[in-house]
Design an enzyme around this catalytic site. Structure first.
Site, short mmCIF file in Angstrom:
data_model
loop_
_atom_site.label_atom_id
_atom_site.label_comp_id
_atom_site.label_asym_id
_atom_site.label_seq_id
_atom_site.Cartn_x
_atom_site.Cartn_y
_atom_site.Cartn_z
CD GLU A 108 18.44 -34.91 11.95
OE1 GLU A 108 17.84 -34.19 11.14
OE2 GLU A 108 18.17 -36.13 12.11
CG PHE A 151 21.52 -37.72 10.46
CD1 PHE A 151 21.39 -37.82 9.07
CD2 PHE A 151 21.20 -38.82 11.23
CE1 PHE A 151 20.95 -38.99 8.48
CE2 PHE A 151 20.75 -40.00 10.64
CZ PHE A 151 20.62 -40.09 9.27
NE ARG A 210 26.82 -47.99 19.54
CZ ARG A 210 25.76 -48.78 19.34
NH1 ARG A 210 24.56 -48.35 19.65
NH2 ARG A 210 25.91 -49.97 18.83
NE ARG A 239 25.25 -50.22 14.12
CZ ARG A 239 25.17 -51.54 14.29
NH1 ARG A 239 26.28 -52.27 14.33
NH2 ARG A 239 24.00 -52.13 14.46
CG ASP A 281 22.60 -49.09 8.88
OD1 ASP A 281 21.78 -49.94 8.45
OD2 ASP A 281 22.53 -48.59 10.01
#
Lengths: 319, 292
Positions: free
Chosen positions: A59, A84, A11, A168, A118
């Site tokens: 979104e 999302f 990322r 991530r 998470d």
């Protein structure tokens, strides 16, 4: 033994690429949904505040607004978590972006169980399945930071909707700067003749490479392919694997239903029917844990890939 | 922008166009055998005023960069848009009879890649205003003075995505954006207020920092006045809440939810065309009901 590779964030590589490309191409705009600090699009925001739009936690509005911006010739990159996007805005992606074939780029962050602590709600495991059925869209998951930078250039050059999936965590750098990147053309990381391990994302591709090394000790020659594009799927590469190795294992951080492995299987079934084993999430939700623990829990690590390879080989038709 | 004599909009001409649009709607829906007359007829006066008085556009050059944009968010009402486009000269009026046929440029719900003058593909409700925001932002970035008109249904306002967009328009101060709500108070399953109420509508938009104008949506004069007010409003997007009647102009369709998605057969078409009439204020059917 494979040397322990350097670990880098894909990322961050994408965020840096957007800053680099944003300087050359003034039509690039970036939209986020209150996650710029996580997707790292805040780098672009800092550099080009007039071309960055934080749309808030909305979104559907991100995608609709991006469609409108694209109509004025802008090239929107829309970033948020993969759960999302497409999860909360699939219809906007289908009708407003893909049906209209608009030049909008989607960035689906936090793909896979390696998101970690998470847990299930934040681990995107169905995004490829959701998007793959929509016409006009290209689906990418560049393997590592080096490949991500090249992919960013290719995505900008491609006119039409593209979704870039990324994880991530820091992931092993397994590609080389001189490797070619072309949308829809898979890269062979390791040659082999008994079975082909087709992986996506370097976290799992690295496990494939480790598996190939172990298989070699058992006298099994495994090819490892970096299938960075889920759509359009590289049929030629799959045919070659089917003809030359006769057995395939697909490995991805996604549900085995509808993901890259399914795309490989769909191609195989109508081209050269070949035994395939599917490494991925087996129709269940994610969990909290460390990425390493989760790779074991969900059967994604090298030892599971080795077993799958042996099973695929055992299913080859006797000559 | 169309101008009548003395540079002023020609009300009589616009009303004739509204009638022509209604006739087109009924004829194309009859030919198609399916489609949505109710919400098309309720927007006919607005579309006539928009295309024949307000809009900066060039039917011979649909992609003219300096044009104003019209986004039909309630895509099922595309017959009214197709009719306005054909009457303006974007494509021949007889082509309207190909509506909903295989390989026609006039899809059942509008598709921007098929039809000249169609700016967005729509049919799934709740997306048009967000797209309009994006284009309004893009136009401002480019220093363009083109404006964006977004046409929404009232039932459509039940979609949450609309309210995400409503927040964006005012947050970004998009004064080059005009939204028009076809407030006919009917949706497929009945009255909007019975299905899931949206009243008080004007107050809601005001609370979301929009400039709000309430009008009789069938009054050309009030529509033109609202356009002028929207043009002069700075720092805020304008929402025109237009009180309308579904099926307006065709006596037997007016205010009947069952005419949302049912088309007239040959006999009904003849009857509709014979009695086609729009009057200011309450509709013919309302007056008749009051008498009864």
């Amino acid at each position: 033994m494979i040397a322990v590779p350097e670990m880098k964030l894909t990322r961050e590589a994408l965020a840096d690429s957007l800053v680099r490309l944003g300087k050359i191409n003034k039509n690039i705009v970036v939209l986020d949904a209150d996650l710029a600090k996580s997707t790292l699009t805040n780098k672009f925001a800092k550099e080009y505040p007039d071309r960055f739009f934080d749309m808030g936690i909305a979104e559907q509005d991100v995608i609709a607004t991006a469609a409108g911006l694209a109509l004025t010739g802008k090239i929107p990159f829309c970033a948020t978590y993969g759960v999302f996007l497409p999860g909360r805005c699939w219809d906007q992606i289908r009708v407003s972006i893909c049906y209209a074939n608009l030049n909008v780029k989607l960035i689906a962050a936090h793909g896979g169980v390696s998101v970690g602590a998470d847990g299930a709600t934040h681990q995107a495991l169905e995004d490829i399945a959701m998007l793959r059925a929509i016409p006009n869209i290209v689906l990418l998951m560049p393997a590592d930071a080096i490949e991500m930078a090249k992919a960013a250039d290719a995505v900008l050059k491609h006119v039409g909707p593209v979704c870039i999936r990324m994880g991530r965590e820091k992931v092993p750098v397994i590609t080389k700067p001189e490797d070619k990147f072309e949308i829809g053309i898979a890269n062979v990381l390791l040659e082999g003749s008994d079975v082909t391990l087709i992986g996506q994302g370097s976290l799992i591709l690295y496990e494939c490479l480790l598996a190939a090394e172990e298989l070699k000790k058992k006298g099994i020659s495994a090819r490892v392919v970096n299938m960075h594009t889920s759509k359009p799927i590289d049929g030629k590469c799959i045919d070659k694997a089917a003809l030359e190795t006769g057995a395939i294992v697909t490995a991805e951080e996604h549900q085995v239903i509808g993901g890259m492995g399914s795309a490989v299987a769909e191609h195989c079934a109508k081209s050269i029917p070949t035994p395939i084993e599917f490494i991925g999430v087996q129709d269940r939700f994610g969990e909290s844990g460390t990425p390493k623990e989760l790779f074991e829990e969900f059967g994604l690590s090298a030892k599971f890939i080795i077993r799958a390879a042996e099973k695929a080989i055992s299913r080859k038709r006797k000559k | 922008m169309f101008q009548g004599k003395n540079g002023k909009p020609d009300i009589k001409y616009i009303k004739e166009k509204a009638m022509a649009i209604r006739k087109d709607i009924l004829e194309m829906l009859n030919a198609a055998g399916s489609g949505h007359p109710g919400g098309s007829l309720s927007a006919a006066d607005f579309f006539a005023a928009l295309y024949f008085a307000e809009l900066r556009h060039d039917p011979k050059n649909p992609k003219w960069p300096d044009r104003d944009r019209v986004f039909l968010s309630k895509g099922h009402a595309c017959p009214v848009l197709y009719a306005a486009l054909a009457e303006s000269g974007y494509f021949p009026v007889p082509e309207l009879l190909t509506l909903r046929k295989l390989h026609s440029r006039l899809q059942g719900h509008p598709h921007m890649l098929k039809t000249p003058g169609i700016e967005i593909s729509a049919g799934s409700l709740g997306q048009g205003l967000g797209i309009a925001n994006g284009t309004a932002i893009g136009l401002k970035m480019d220093g363009s003075d083109s404006r964006v008109f977004c046409v929404m249904g009232d039932g459509e306002l039940q979609e949450g995505s609309v309210w995400e967009a409503i927040m964006t328009s005012s947050h970004r101060k998009l004064d080059n954006l005009v939204a028009w709500v076809d407030y006919n108070n009917l949706q497929i399953d009945g009255k909007v207020e019975d299905v899931k109420g949206i009243a008080p509508l004007a107050e809601k938009f005001k609370a979301f920092n929009w400039h709000v104008i309430e009008i009789d949506g069938h009054s050309i004069e009030e529509t033109l006045k609202a356009f002028k007010e929207a043009r002069e409003t700075k720092g805020k997007p304008t929402m025109i809440v237009a009180k309308t009647e579904k099926g307006r102009g065709v006596c037997f369709m007016e205010n009947k939810p069952e005419w949302h998605g049912v088309v007239p057969n040959k006999e009904q078409l003849e009857e509709a065309l014979k009695g086609l009439c729009v009057i200011e204020g309450p509709s013919k059917s309302q007056i008749e009901n009051a008498d009864a």
